[in-house]
Structures are given as structure tokens and as C-alpha cells.
Design a protein around this motif. Structure first.
Motif, PDB file in Angstrom:
ATOM      1  N   GLY A   4      48.225  27.085  10.741  1.00  0.00           N
ATOM      2  CA  GLY A   4      46.913  27.283  10.162  1.00  0.00           C
ATOM      3  C   GLY A   4      46.457  28.729  10.261  1.00  0.00           C
ATOM      4  N   SER A  29      43.958  25.813  -3.283  1.00  0.00           N
ATOM      5  CA  SER A  29      44.808  25.152  -2.293  1.00  0.00           C
ATOM      6  C   SER A  29      44.211  25.022  -0.898  1.00  0.00           C
ATOM      7  CB  SER A  29      46.130  25.919  -2.182  1.00  0.00           C
ATOM      8  OG  SER A  29      45.896  27.246  -1.694  1.00  0.00           O
ATOM      9  N   ASP A  31      42.450  23.980   2.444  1.00  0.00           N
ATOM     10  CA  ASP A  31      42.021  22.688   2.968  1.00  0.00           C
ATOM     11  C   ASP A  31      40.515  22.671   3.238  1.00  0.00           C
ATOM     12  OD1 ASP A  31      44.737  21.513   3.340  1.00  0.00           O
ATOM     13  OD2 ASP A  31      44.943  23.202   4.730  1.00  0.00           O
ATOM     14  N   LEU A  32      39.986  23.828   3.618  1.00  0.00           N
ATOM     15  CA  LEU A  32      38.578  23.933   3.965  1.00  0.00           C
ATOM     16  C   LEU A  32      38.042  25.267   3.445  1.00  0.00           C
ATOM     17  CD1 LEU A  32      36.053  22.998   5.520  1.00  0.00           C
ATOM     18  CD2 LEU A  32      37.050  23.998   7.582  1.00  0.00           C
ATOM     19  N   SER A  53      39.862  21.703  -4.428  1.00  0.00           N
ATOM     20  CA  SER A  53      40.311  20.416  -3.888  1.00  0.00           C
ATOM     21  C   SER A  53      39.972  20.261  -2.412  1.00  0.00           C
ATOM     22  CB  SER A  53      41.831  20.266  -4.067  1.00  0.00           C
ATOM     23  OG  SER A  53      42.515  21.339  -3.423  1.00  0.00           O
ATOM     24  N   GLY A  54      39.658  21.361  -1.732  1.00  0.00           N
ATOM     25  CA  GLY A  54      39.409  21.304  -0.302  1.00  0.00           C
ATOM     26  C   GLY A  54      37.975  20.910   0.027  1.00  0.00           C
ATOM     27  N   ARG A  55      37.751  20.626   1.302  1.00  0.00           N
ATOM     28  CA  ARG A  55      36.408  20.317   1.789  1.00  0.00           C
ATOM     29  C   ARG A  55      35.579  21.598   1.802  1.00  0.00           C
ATOM     30  NH1 ARG A  55      34.393  19.238   7.354  1.00  0.00           N
ATOM     31  NH2 ARG A  55      36.456  19.920   8.072  1.00  0.00           N
ATOM     32  N   GLN A  79      45.323  23.760   9.292  1.00  0.00           N
ATOM     33  CA  GLN A  79      44.703  23.831   7.982  1.00  0.00           C
ATOM     34  C   GLN A  79      44.529  25.283   7.515  1.00  0.00           C
ATOM     35  OE1 GLN A  79      41.159  21.490   7.420  1.00  0.00           O
ATOM     36  NE2 GLN A  79      41.868  19.830   8.733  1.00  0.00           N
ATOM     37  N   THR A  80      44.503  25.459   6.211  1.00  0.00           N
ATOM     38  CA  THR A  80      44.174  26.751   5.604  1.00  0.00           C
ATOM     39  C   THR A  80      42.667  26.802   5.409  1.00  0.00           C
ATOM     40  OG1 THR A  80      46.286  26.970   4.446  1.00  0.00           O
ATOM     41  CG2 THR A  80      44.415  28.199   3.560  1.00  0.00           C
TER      42      THR A  80
END
Length: 278
Positions: A4, A29, A31-32, A53-55, A79-80
Motif C-alpha cells: 500500500g 484505480s 481503493d480510497l 471506483s474507490g471509496r 490499499q492505494t
């Protein structure tokens, strides 16, 4: 070890076409995504035609201290994590500084995705010296705080860059004229990279009068540094005396230092005589 990472990414300051390919890829891309203003993020993504697409989390000055732990935990979990401000680079008069400090302290990887910067854009377009400059952030709102800051900066020889509210720009420029000098050269950069971009150059006094009715849009002010102070004989007489102590004749030493510093030879000669008699 976790893969991450936290990415600090610059976003366009106006024209969405300035978004870098790396920013586009990360928006798609990550994740957050931690955004200073989630509505502005969604607006930018829409203008860029990039699906998210991420939160998405709100990450601003008021919750940075509390929310940083959540972002660090996400990165540690592999996570990224993408951090963006409303415009320009996070941490530059925007949230992110506390997060980065904690990330370094706790061994969480951080990297930067460079891009648009209102500071550098205004500096480049101002026509003022760019070899040495300082960024002073937002000019204070209160008259007393503003006066104290400008008084302290009056002798700053580097080009200075300020952010300012368009409604206060006239008053800010007037205060600058008072403390820096009415003739000090400056540039007001408004709505950079946007449709109604405007750069107004002139003296601080002229710019203050021009801006007094009030401006619209994002404003960056660039002010030239203070001119070099003119040297006085007392400033360099010690150099003359050093040369005479080494065996050089006083007249020759005064002439040499005068040529190097621009101080009048006679004034240097007389000052050296006075010093040597004390």
C-alpha cells in the motif's frame, strides 16, 4: 511488507485538460480517495470523464488530524490511497501536511504525482524574477496581522507569492504598497488557466487602485523582492583596513574596495582615516 502507498496528487487549477495521465489512472484505480471537497472531486472527475471506483472520504483542515489514522491504516493494509485537494498540490495551503508527517514517522510509503501549481504558474507568468522566491500562503485577513507580516517581509529580497481572497485584494495591495513601497513591482494573476484568465502588472499602488472595486475568481499575487540595500562606507571600511594592515597603501586599498563595492573611493578613504585614528 504491505504494497500500500499514499499518493499526493496535484489536480488542475482550472483547465481539466491539465490533468496528468498518472492522475487519471489513479482516480480510476485508487481503493480510497481522500478529497478536500468531495463535490469538487466528483465535478472534476465528470469534466475529465474518469469513472471513480474507490471509496471517497472528505479530508479537510477540520478533520485531517482525526482522519489521517484511517488513511494510514488503509495504506498499511495494502490499499492505494489517493489524496487530492480542490486545486493544485495537497499540503500547499491545503490539507495533507499532518498526514505526511505521520506517514514518515510511522513508516508508511508516500509519493507525489506532480502537476498543476498556482504558485509556480503565477510566478512563471508574472514576468518577475524566478531564480529565488518564497511562498507566503494566504495574506492575513485582519489589518493588524497583515501589517505585521508585511512589515516583517519589507526587506525580503526574493520574489514573494501570496494567495488572496478576491474581495480583499485591493486592501491587501494597499497594505503592501504601504510597507513594501508604492513603486514596488507586482503582478495580480486571476483565474489562471481558466476561460477568463487575467494577469495585471504594475506598481503596488497602481494595482491597489485597480483592484479596489473588488475582483472575481481565484487570485494569486506576485511581488518583486526588495532591492539590494545601497552599501555605505561604514559597511566595508573594515575591508580597507584589512588590506592596509596587510601592507597595501590606504589610497590603493580604498580604490580597490570602492571598485568592488560601488562605494565612492573618497568616502571610503575618509572613513578609513577616521577608523584608524580611533
Amino acid at each position: 511488507m504491505s504494497d500500500g502507498k499514499i499518493y499526493l496528487a496535484a489536480t488542475p487549477i482550472g483547465d481539466a485538460g491539465d490533468a496528468t495521465p498518472r492522475l487519471r489512472a489513479l482516480l480510476e484505480s485508487a481503493d480510497l480517495i481522500a478529497a478536500e471537497d468531495t463535490r469538487r472531486l466528483l465535478n472534476l472527475a465528470g469534466r475529465m470523464e474518469v469513472p471513480l471506483s474507490g471509496r471517497i472520504l472528505a479530508f479537510h483542515d477540520h478533520n485531517e488530524a482525526d482522519r489521517s489514522g484511517e488513511l494510514l491504516d488503509a495504506a498499511r493494509a495494502g490499499q492505494t490511497v489517493l489524496v487530492v485537494s480542490d486545486a493544485g498540490m495537497p499540503t500547499v495551503s491545503d490539507p495533507g501536511y499532518r498526514l505526511v508527517r505521520r506517514a514518515h514517522d510511522e513508516g508508511v510509503a508516500v509519493t507525489v504525482v506532480p502537476g498543476a501549481s498556482a504558485v509556480l504558474t503565477a510566478l512563471a507568468i508574472s514576468g518577475l524574477a524566478t531564480d529565488r522566491f518564497s511562498f507566503e500562503g494566504f495574506a492575513p485577513r485582519k489589518d493588524g496581522d497583515r501589517s505585521r507580516l508585511f512589515h516583517a517581509l519589507a526587506g525580503e529580497q526574493r520574489t514573494m507569492v501570496f494567495f488572496d481572497s478576491p474581495h480583499r485584494t485591493g486592501d491587501t495591495l494597499a497594505a503592501m504598497a504601504e510597507h513594501f513601497g508604492a513603486d514596488r513591482e507586482a503582478a495580480v494573476c486571476r483565474e489562471l488557466t481558466k476561460t477568463y484568465e487575467e494577469v495585471k502588472r504594475g506598481s503596488l499602488l497602481d494595482l491597489a487602485q485597480w483592484a479596489q472595486p473588488g475582483l472575481k475568481g481565484e487570485v494569486t499575487i506576485v511581488v518583486s523582492g526588495a532591492p539590494d540595500a545601497e552599501l555605505q562606507p561604514e559597511d566595508v571600511v573594515a575591508e580597507v583596513l584589512f588590506l592596509t594592515d596587510a601592507g597595501m597603501r590606504l589610497k590603493a586599498a580604498a580604490a580597490y574596495i570602492a571598485e568592488r563595492t560601488g562605494v565612492r573611493k573618497k568616502d571610503l578613504y575618509d572613513a578609513a582615516l577616521r577608523e584608524s585614528r580611533i
